[in-house]
Design a protein around this motif. Sequence first.
Motif, PDB file in Angstrom:
ATOM      1  N   ARG A   1      -5.264  14.643  -5.433  1.00  0.00           N
ATOM      2  CA  ARG A   1      -5.435  13.314  -4.841  1.00  0.00           C
ATOM      3  C   ARG A   1      -5.744  13.483  -3.362  1.00  0.00           C
ATOM      4  O   ARG A   1      -4.963  14.082  -2.633  1.00  0.00           O
ATOM      5  CB  ARG A   1      -4.157  12.509  -5.023  1.00  0.00           C
ATOM      6  CG  ARG A   1      -4.239  11.133  -4.417  1.00  0.00           C
ATOM      7  CD  ARG A   1      -2.963  10.350  -4.699  1.00  0.00           C
ATOM      8  NE  ARG A   1      -3.081   9.048  -4.099  1.00  0.00           N
ATOM      9  CZ  ARG A   1      -2.236   8.561  -3.208  1.00  0.00           C
ATOM     10  NH1 ARG A   1      -1.197   9.269  -2.851  1.00  0.00           N
ATOM     11  NH2 ARG A   1      -2.410   7.368  -2.702  1.00  0.00           N
ATOM     12  N   GLN A   2      -6.862  12.946  -2.925  1.00  0.00           N
ATOM     13  CA  GLN A   2      -7.241  13.033  -1.517  1.00  0.00           C
ATOM     14  C   GLN A   2      -6.604  11.881  -0.747  1.00  0.00           C
ATOM     15  O   GLN A   2      -6.649  10.729  -1.165  1.00  0.00           O
ATOM     16  CB  GLN A   2      -8.764  12.994  -1.363  1.00  0.00           C
ATOM     17  CG  GLN A   2      -9.458  14.197  -1.960  1.00  0.00           C
ATOM     18  CD  GLN A   2      -9.057  15.486  -1.274  1.00  0.00           C
ATOM     19  OE1 GLN A   2      -9.046  15.578  -0.066  1.00  0.00           O
ATOM     20  NE2 GLN A   2      -8.712  16.484  -2.075  1.00  0.00           N
ATOM     21  N   TYR A   3      -6.011  12.211   0.380  1.00  0.00           N
ATOM     22  CA  TYR A   3      -5.356  11.216   1.226  1.00  0.00           C
ATOM     23  C   TYR A   3      -5.598  11.599   2.673  1.00  0.00           C
ATOM     24  O   TYR A   3      -5.482  12.767   3.049  1.00  0.00           O
ATOM     25  CB  TYR A   3      -3.850  11.182   0.941  1.00  0.00           C
ATOM     26  CG  TYR A   3      -3.116  10.117   1.717  1.00  0.00           C
ATOM     27  CD1 TYR A   3      -3.085   8.812   1.272  1.00  0.00           C
ATOM     28  CD2 TYR A   3      -2.475  10.426   2.907  1.00  0.00           C
ATOM     29  CE1 TYR A   3      -2.410   7.832   1.980  1.00  0.00           C
ATOM     30  CE2 TYR A   3      -1.805   9.448   3.626  1.00  0.00           C
ATOM     31  CZ  TYR A   3      -1.779   8.161   3.154  1.00  0.00           C
ATOM     32  OH  TYR A   3      -1.125   7.188   3.862  1.00  0.00           O
ATOM     33  N   GLN A   4      -5.971  10.623   3.483  1.00  0.00           N
ATOM     34  CA  GLN A   4      -6.168  10.855   4.909  1.00  0.00           C
ATOM     35  C   GLN A   4      -5.881   9.551   5.636  1.00  0.00           C
ATOM     36  O   GLN A   4      -6.457   8.510   5.323  1.00  0.00           O
ATOM     37  CB  GLN A   4      -7.599  11.302   5.174  1.00  0.00           C
ATOM     38  CG  GLN A   4      -7.860  11.657   6.596  1.00  0.00           C
ATOM     39  CD  GLN A   4      -9.260  12.227   6.788  1.00  0.00           C
ATOM     40  OE1 GLN A   4     -10.036  12.316   5.846  1.00  0.00           O
ATOM     41  NE2 GLN A   4      -9.580  12.595   8.000  1.00  0.00           N
ATOM     42  N   ALA A   5      -4.959   9.614   6.615  1.00  0.00           N
ATOM     43  CA  ALA A   5      -4.608   8.425   7.386  1.00  0.00           C
ATOM     44  C   ALA A   5      -4.097   8.838   8.750  1.00  0.00           C
ATOM     45  O   ALA A   5      -3.581   9.939   8.927  1.00  0.00           O
ATOM     46  CB  ALA A   5      -3.547   7.611   6.661  1.00  0.00           C
TER      47      ALA A   5
ATOM     48  N   SER B   1       0.811  -1.213   0.000  1.00  0.00           N
ATOM     49  CA  SER B   1       0.000   0.000   0.000  1.00  0.00           C
ATOM     50  C   SER B   1       0.846   1.265   0.000  1.00  0.00           C
ATOM     51  O   SER B   1       0.310   2.356   0.043  1.00  0.00           O
ATOM     52  CB  SER B   1      -0.934   0.004   1.212  1.00  0.00           C
ATOM     53  OG  SER B   1      -0.166   0.060   2.393  1.00  0.00           O
TER      54      SER B   1
ATOM     55  N   VAL C   1       2.748   9.396  -1.843  1.00  0.00           N
ATOM     56  CA  VAL C   1       1.673  10.369  -2.095  1.00  0.00           C
ATOM     57  C   VAL C   1       1.945  11.090  -3.419  1.00  0.00           C
ATOM     58  O   VAL C   1       2.241  12.272  -3.434  1.00  0.00           O
ATOM     59  CB  VAL C   1       1.504  11.371  -0.932  1.00  0.00           C
ATOM     60  CG1 VAL C   1       0.890  10.715   0.275  1.00  0.00           C
ATOM     61  CG2 VAL C   1       2.840  11.989  -0.544  1.00  0.00           C
TER      62      VAL C   1
ATOM     63  N   ALA D   1      -2.927  14.205   6.138  1.00  0.00           N
ATOM     64  CA  ALA D   1      -4.102  14.458   5.304  1.00  0.00           C
ATOM     65  C   ALA D   1      -3.751  15.489   4.246  1.00  0.00           C
ATOM     66  O   ALA D   1      -2.807  16.268   4.396  1.00  0.00           O
ATOM     67  CB  ALA D   1      -5.268  14.950   6.154  1.00  0.00           C
ATOM     68  N   THR D   2      -4.518  15.474   3.173  1.00  0.00           N
ATOM     69  CA  THR D   2      -4.367  16.498   2.147  1.00  0.00           C
ATOM     70  C   THR D   2      -5.471  17.525   2.312  1.00  0.00           C
ATOM     71  O   THR D   2      -6.507  17.258   2.908  1.00  0.00           O
ATOM     72  CB  THR D   2      -4.457  15.878   0.736  1.00  0.00           C
ATOM     73  OG1 THR D   2      -5.694  15.174   0.621  1.00  0.00           O
ATOM     74  CG2 THR D   2      -3.298  14.951   0.467  1.00  0.00           C
TER      75      THR D   2
ATOM     76  N   LEU E   1       5.680   7.227   3.088  1.00  0.00           N
ATOM     77  CA  LEU E   1       4.375   7.111   2.431  1.00  0.00           C
ATOM     78  C   LEU E   1       4.495   7.522   0.972  1.00  0.00           C
ATOM     79  O   LEU E   1       5.180   8.492   0.659  1.00  0.00           O
ATOM     80  CB  LEU E   1       3.348   8.034   3.085  1.00  0.00           C
ATOM     81  CG  LEU E   1       3.114   7.918   4.563  1.00  0.00           C
ATOM     82  CD1 LEU E   1       2.338   9.118   5.064  1.00  0.00           C
ATOM     83  CD2 LEU E   1       2.329   6.668   4.846  1.00  0.00           C
TER      84      LEU E   1
END
Length: 125
Positions: free
Chosen positions: A80-84, A36, A53, A73-74, A51
């Motif tokens: 590109r939306q990213y959240q973790a 991932s 991204v 997070a973005t 990561l």
Amino acid sequence: MFFAPALRTRAYVPARAFDRSFERFLNESFFSPSTSGVKVEQNEEAWTVTLDVPGVSREQLTIDVDGTVVRVATTQDAVRQYQAAYELPAEIDAEATSAKLENGVLTLTLGKKKPVVTSRQIEVK
């Protein structure tokens, strides 16, 4: 005297099942070969989280550190939306933490907080 066997069901022992599920989640997330795009390494002083991204600029990323949790997070305007959120086993030192974004790879160096010794020896008079 009667013998009544006690059946241990999942409803009877929820804490143990939850612990095993959580441990399995952590092992799969952090310690198995990851496909991932997340890689976690550690040494005596810090954790290094890498990561993937791609397509995100420095201005579009927000990184928050709270205790043992780091959130990445973005912003809303990012392509590109990213959240973790990642929880680590010990407190993170926010002052010793840094982030670097290079060629679509975010590298977080999260410093480990040094334990504070509060015990002391008292002299007997």
